[in-house]
Design a protein around this motif. Structure first.
Motif, PDB file in Angstrom:
ATOM      1  N   THR A  88      26.997  23.991 -45.951  1.00  0.00           N
ATOM      2  CA  THR A  88      25.625  23.974 -45.442  1.00  0.00           C
ATOM      3  C   THR A  88      24.908  25.265 -45.816  1.00  0.00           C
ATOM      4  O   THR A  88      23.765  25.247 -46.286  1.00  0.00           O
ATOM      5  N   ALA A  89      25.574  26.399 -45.613  1.00  0.00           N
ATOM      6  CA  ALA A  89      24.978  27.690 -45.973  1.00  0.00           C
ATOM      7  C   ALA A  89      24.704  27.767 -47.467  1.00  0.00           C
ATOM      8  O   ALA A  89      23.662  28.264 -47.900  1.00  0.00           O
ATOM      9  N   VAL A  90      25.632  27.281 -48.273  1.00  0.00           N
ATOM     10  CA  VAL A  90      25.461  27.306 -49.727  1.00  0.00           C
ATOM     11  C   VAL A  90      24.246  26.478 -50.130  1.00  0.00           C
ATOM     12  O   VAL A  90      23.421  26.899 -50.949  1.00  0.00           O
ATOM     13  N   ASN A  91      24.104  25.296 -49.559  1.00  0.00           N
ATOM     14  CA  ASN A  91      22.974  24.435 -49.905  1.00  0.00           C
ATOM     15  C   ASN A  91      21.642  25.060 -49.502  1.00  0.00           C
ATOM     16  O   ASN A  91      20.647  24.964 -50.227  1.00  0.00           O
ATOM     17  N   VAL A  92      21.616  25.712 -48.342  1.00  0.00           N
ATOM     18  CA  VAL A  92      20.390  26.383 -47.920  1.00  0.00           C
ATOM     19  C   VAL A  92      20.066  27.532 -48.864  1.00  0.00           C
ATOM     20  O   VAL A  92      18.915  27.733 -49.261  1.00  0.00           O
ATOM     21  N   CYS A  93      21.093  28.294 -49.260  1.00  0.00           N
ATOM     22  CA  CYS A  93      20.877  29.415 -50.183  1.00  0.00           C
ATOM     23  C   CYS A  93      20.361  28.944 -51.537  1.00  0.00           C
ATOM     24  O   CYS A  93      19.541  29.622 -52.169  1.00  0.00           O
TER      25      CYS A  93
END
Length: 452
Positions: free
Chosen positions: A133-138
């Motif tokens: 999730t964090a990777v996709n937001v980044c």
């Protein structure tokens, strides 16, 4: 009453928080919290905050004692109401029994160190959560703060973002000693001091090891992936340096969603009308459901109109296109709409093996390979696959592929007629080519023991 005191980013405790600690009969906190605070009475019971459930049980047992035993105090990292322990305490004991003294969060401190506002930043916690999730937001947003945790730190984040063009600002041991070089950490990678530390709540890093020094470093994702950062990282800022300064705004967080979607074809550069028409795009977007924190594939992207629309709605997007000129069109359309789309040159399904798993997939091309492409996508999609086809002959094979992958399948034939002007200030209906739209949705997992 339970008093929650946020500490650890260098600011002294306010007088009311110090008074609460002086009158404490029970103090709960991480080892470093407990060691750092000198105003805890010798008579107070101390509970080291590790697993949350035993600590909550200890608080409940203490609250059953007479009031003259003192108050229960919980020491937490930074702002305990920001991805912190206040949520668990409120759920267990009720908000009316909480008195919260917030400290400065690690996110606010990290942005302050590099001289950036953060009202336009997206904050995502990877502490005890899936890093994807964090990777996709980044990948989708130019200014992101990631709260780290074991297995979800700068190295793991950097490895997932190697090709993103982002810069990572890694903040460690925030509040441990004087910091010098503030904004230069963003501009030139300056750091002060050395060492590592860690926090004990999801707002990790607000608490530090004794004797350590704060460090804020600017690194590429590849550099972050190659290092052992230890447990001290407070927060990682993921930045697109060309877009970190945004206009003044009235709403904090990610930009508001677009006013309009299913944009006119004229809003995109395309070749010979080879573009998913807006009527088809509207229904495809409704079935894809792109949103912040998710990853969408656009296979056979062509102009990238679906990819761009998904990115405008907040998703991280990968567009796969087999022609080089098509890849350039995708990139040009993404740039024109101010969104990030990763354009991959290659033919599906072969090229798909190198991509991170998607939440949803749109397939707008494929030719004879379409059934194989649908099968490959349906096996990996977490939520849904949407397929647009002009040829009736391909519908049965696509439906069979979706069903064989365990998806619930449905679809429509879209036939629309648009208003078109005629001489004499009159209007006719101009028919567009009919398109079959099939979609497969992964059914929710059924709990064991529930009657079928």
């Amino acid at each position: 009453m339970i008093t929650v005191v946020g500490t650890g980013t260098g600011a002294p405790l306010p007088p009311d928080a110090r008074a609460a600690l002086a009158g404490a009969g029970l103090v709960v906190g991480g080892r470093r919290h407990l060691a750092a605070v000198t105003t805890i009475p010798d008579t107070a019971e101390r509970v080291v905050l590790g697993p949350l459930a035993p600590a909550l049980d200890a608080i409940e047992q203490f609250l059953e004692k007479p009031a003259d035993q003192g108050r229960a105090v919980v020491l937490a990292s930074g702002d305990p109401g920001f991805f912190g322990i206040v949520r668990a305490l409120a759920e267990r004991f009720g908000t009316e029994r909480l008195e919260v003294h917030p400290g400065v969060s690690s996110v606010a401190t990290a942005f302050a160190r590099i001289g950036l506002t953060w009202d336009d930043a997206v904050v995502v916690s990877a502490h005890g959560r899936d890093l994807r999730t964090a990777v996709n937001v980044c990948r989708a947003h130019p200014k992101v703060a990631v709260l780290t945790g074991p297995g979800s730190g700068p190295a793991e984040l950097g490895a997932a973002l190697r090709s993103s063009g982002r810069v990572l600002v890694v903040a460690s041991a925030l509040g441990a000693g004087a910091y010098s070089g503030a904004a230069s950490a963003l501009n030139a990678g300056a750091a002060s001091g050395s060492g590592t530390g860690t926090g004990s709540s999801p707002d990790a890093g607000s608490v530090t090891h004794s004797g350590e020094r704060e460090r804020v470093e600017r690194v590429t994702p590849a550099e972050a992936a190659a290092r052992d950062w230890g447990p001290a990282v407070s927060v990682v800022l993921c930045l697109d340096e060309a877009r970190v300064l945004s206009p003044m705004r009235a709403i904090a967080g990610p930009p508001p969603g677009p006013v309009q979607w299913a944009l006119e074809e004229s809003e995109f550069t395309h070749r010979d009308s080879m573009i998913t028409k807006f009527e088809v795009r509207a229904l495809a977007l409704a079935r894809l459901g792109p949103r912040l924190g998710e990853h969408v594939w656009d296979i056979g992207a062509g102009s990238g109109s679906v990819a761009v629309e998904c990115a405008r709605l907040g998703a991280a997007v990968t567009a796969v296109e087999k022609t080089l000129d098509g890849v350039e069109r995708v990139r040009a359309n993404a740039a024109a709409h101010g969104v990030d789309v990763t354009a991959v040159h290659g033919a599906a399904p072969t090229v798909l093996s190198d991509l991170p798993d998607p939440d949803a997939v749109f397939i707008g091309g494929g030719g004879r390979e379409l059934p194989a492409i649908v099968t490959a996508c349906a096996r990996r999609a977490r939520r849904s696959v949407v397929v647009a086809m002009a040829a009736l002959d391909r519908v049965p094979a696509v439906r069979d592929a979706l069903v064989a992958a365990g998806l619930d399948c449905d679809g429509v034939l879209l036939q629309s007629s648009r208003l078109a002007p005629l001489p004499g200030d009159v209007t006719r209906l101009a028919a567009t080519n009919p398109v079959f739209l099939l979609w497969g949705v992964r059914p929710p997992a059924r709990s064991e023991g529930v009657a079928q």
